[in-house]
Design an enzyme around this catalytic site. Structure first.
Site, short mmCIF file in Angstrom:
data_model
loop_
_atom_site.label_atom_id
_atom_site.label_comp_id
_atom_site.label_asym_id
_atom_site.label_seq_id
_atom_site.Cartn_x
_atom_site.Cartn_y
_atom_site.Cartn_z
CB THR A 130 -0.88 -0.05 1.14
OG1 THR A 130 -1.89 1.11 1.02
CG2 THR A 130 -0.17 -0.28 2.31
CG HIS A 146 4.82 -11.60 16.74
ND1 HIS A 146 5.47 -12.57 16.66
CD2 HIS A 146 5.34 -10.62 17.44
CE1 HIS A 146 6.67 -12.33 17.21
NE2 HIS A 146 6.44 -11.09 17.77
#
Length: 443
Positions: free
Chosen positions: A364, A416
């Site tokens: 992005t 994560h």
């Protein structure tokens, strides 16, 4: 008479929302002329007319969500007379079919709230006793949400077309399950209160005095905005987001861009931007660290052998992420051409559903609006996304001397659950190395 149906805009799409009619009953329409706009889980697009003639009947109102192959209108190939009479006669008849189940419960509820209790043979059967298999096909998102939240879908009431279970149904079930169990009767009124309070409270609190004007304005969210909100909340709830930021010296890239951008414009009709260079560097890093090109399916890691890069495109009323397929097989020219093509068709609502699915990694570019650093939200079911900041000339210290360099900050948001910080930084170091020591031709 030709039936106009809600098309299936992708293999996993089973319903669509008719957002706008581009013609009204009695209007002349040509074959392949845009007739109405729809919004699905994947894409917003215009639907062309299947035949030439007069739009004689509109059977589905704007804002309604219906299943694929549902007849939404009829076109009279002969035109003329049928448009005036047929439209009025058919309008009441059509809602009676798809909405037959809806009037019944609405009519039964107002006479006496105790009816569902006193006549269990009528209402509770479809509402409470639904241990059977869910009605209608289930989308991958619904299955994923059910799996991750340990939900038995046979207990979820579907409000979609034909009783299909939608994402909203699952989210409502999750919210209801989180409510206190001891008082199931009193809990529902309490739970909706905080949800419905914001729309109600502002109307009362900020209402202008007599003779004045209200200081607030309330309007419903667009279908696209609702879907964006759902996807953002789903991503935040699904992935353990962490963002790492690396400063990259883009001086070599900036000089190459200045050298070739006018040539690109004259030869190909579009300029040369920084995005294809960053995409190319990301591809090199994904090859070296394939875990960032993977996705999670429960407790399983799905490694993708192909690299499909999603490029976020800002629209007037939202955003969309079309996909550059096999991005690793394209050079700078091919990547720039793909970016320009996908962005142009996204803004003109010409994307196909298959062009916004299947991405394995996303980029992005918020730097185009002057932003230095951002923390982008992961595009599910991917596990990472790069955010590109603006490229600015900045004084930096090189060999104990101050120099002016073109600096860009790249942000990597990663999941994560699968990726640790060390691996994420190794990935970004590779991206940085490729960009700072660029040696590849641009054409």
């Amino acid at each position: 008479m030709t039936d106009v149906v809600m098309p299936q805009m992708g293999e996993s799409i089973v319903e669509g929302t008719l957002t706008k009619w581009l013609k009204k009953p009695g209007d002349r329409v040509e074959r392949d002329e845009p007739l109405f706009e729809i919004s699905t889980d994947k894409v917003d697009t215009e639907i062309p007319s299947p035949a030439a003639g007069t739009l004689s009947e509109v059977l589905v109102e704007e804002g309604k969500t219906v299943g694929i192959n549902t007849v939404v209108a009829r076109i009279d190939a002969g035109g003329g007379a049928a448009a005036a009479g047929g439209g009025a006669a058919a309008a009441p008849a059509t809602p009676a079919t798809p909405e037959a189940p809806t009037p019944a419960p609405v009519a039964a509820a107002p006479p006496a709230p105790s009816l569902p209790v006193n006549s269990p043979a009528t209402e509770p059967a479809p509402v409470e006793e639904t241990p059977a298999e869910p009605t209608g096909p289930l989308s991958p998102l619904v299955r994923k949400m059910a799996r991750e939240n340990n939900i038995d879908l046979s207990k979820v009431r579907g409000t979609g077309a034909g009783g299909r279970i939608s994402k909203q149904d699952v989210e409502a079930y999750i919210a209801q399950s989180a409510a206190p169990a001891p008082a199931p009767v009193s809990a529902p009124p309490v739970a909706p209160a905080p949800v419905q309070a914001p729309p109600t409270a502002p109307a009362v609190t900020y209402q202008a005095p007599a003779g004045g004007q209200a200081k607030t304005r309330i309007e419903p969210m667009s279908t696209m905005r609702i879907k964006i909100a759902e996807h953002m909340v789903l991503s935040k709830r699904t992935s353990a987001h962490v963002t790492t930021v690396h400063r990259v010296d883009m001086t070599k890239i900036a000089k190459l861009r200045d050298k070739y951008k006018d040539q690109f414009k004259s030869n190909y009709g579009f300029s040369l931007t920084y995005l294809p260079f960053i995409t190319r560097a990301s591809v090199a890093a994904l090859r070296q660290f394939p875990l960032l090109n993977a996705s999670l399916d429960g407790n399983n890691i799905v490694y993708h052998n192909e690299i499909h890069i999603g490029i976020a495109v800002a629209l007037e009323n939202g955003l969309i992420v079309p996909v550059i397929r096999s991005a690793d097989e394209k050079n700078i020219l091919g990547l720039q051409r793909a970016v320009v093509d996908l962005a142009a068709r996204a803004r003109s609502r010409q994307l196909k559903p298959d062009e916004v699915v299947g991405g394995t990694f996303s980029i992005t570019n918020f730097g185009s609006y002057g932003s230095l650093i951002g923390t982008p939200v992961i595009n599910q079911p991917q596990v990472a996304i790069i955010g590109v900041g603006t490229v600015d000339k900045t004084p930096v210290v090189i060999d104990d001397a101050i120099a002016i360099r073109s600096i860009c900050h790249l942000s990597l948001s990663f999941d994560h659950r699968l990726i640790d910080g060390a691996l994420a930084d190794q990935f970004m170091t590779k991206v940085k190395q490729v960009l700072e020591s660029w040696s590849e031709e641009v054409q």
